[in-house]
Design a protein around this motif. Sequence first.
Motif, short mmCIF file in Angstrom:
data_model
loop_
_atom_site.label_atom_id
_atom_site.label_comp_id
_atom_site.label_asym_id
_atom_site.label_seq_id
_atom_site.Cartn_x
_atom_site.Cartn_y
_atom_site.Cartn_z
N THR A 27 1.11 -0.92 0.19
CA THR A 27 0.32 -0.05 -0.07
C THR A 27 1.13 1.73 0.39
O THR A 27 2.05 1.19 0.82
CB THR A 27 -1.04 0.43 0.90
OG1 THR A 27 -1.22 -1.15 0.76
CG2 THR A 27 -2.74 1.28 1.00
N ASP A 29 0.49 5.68 -0.92
CA ASP A 29 -0.45 7.09 -0.59
C ASP A 29 -1.80 6.11 -0.45
O ASP A 29 -2.68 6.83 -1.59
CB ASP A 29 -0.11 7.36 -2.18
CG ASP A 29 0.96 8.12 -1.39
OD1 ASP A 29 1.81 8.17 -0.90
OD2 ASP A 29 2.17 8.00 -3.36
N GLY A 30 -2.02 5.34 -0.38
CA GLY A 30 -3.72 4.68 -0.63
C GLY A 30 -3.97 4.22 -1.52
O GLY A 30 -5.06 3.19 -1.80
N THR A 32 -2.97 0.21 -3.68
CA THR A 32 -2.77 -0.93 -3.46
C THR A 32 -1.97 -1.37 -5.21
O THR A 32 -2.71 -1.08 -5.68
CB THR A 32 -3.42 -2.34 -3.20
OG1 THR A 32 -4.05 -1.87 -1.85
CG2 THR A 32 -2.59 -3.59 -2.97
N TYR A 46 -7.10 -6.36 0.34
CA TYR A 46 -7.40 -5.33 -0.98
C TYR A 46 -7.50 -6.79 -1.88
O TYR A 46 -7.81 -7.95 -1.42
CB TYR A 46 -6.31 -5.13 -1.71
CG TYR A 46 -4.89 -6.62 -1.99
CD1 TYR A 46 -5.31 -6.87 -3.23
CD2 TYR A 46 -3.53 -6.80 -0.87
CE1 TYR A 46 -4.17 -7.44 -3.52
CE2 TYR A 46 -3.32 -8.05 -2.09
CZ TYR A 46 -3.30 -7.89 -3.23
OH TYR A 46 -2.09 -9.17 -3.44
#
Length: 84
Positions: A27, A29-30, A32, A46
């Motif tokens: 992950t 910066d937010g 995947t 995810y």
Amino acid sequence: MKKLQAQRLPELLDFLAGSMNVFAPVTEDGLTLLKRWSGQELAQEYINPENSLKDILYPQTEEIMAFRGGYDDLSISPAAPPSR
């Protein structure tokens, strides 16, 4: 059947990364993403990563021909093989 405990997965990836390129879901910066493993924390929850294996395995661009000359004098030749 043998099982690998989830908390031991980074240990396995470190071992494999010693002799080959290893890509894993992380992950950043937010998002995947599948990225080259270098000890980052693995993405646990995810569905699909934002990038695909094609982005990793295949070049984004590939030169296949070279053009030289102008309107009246045009020559086409195969591109030079990529240097490795």
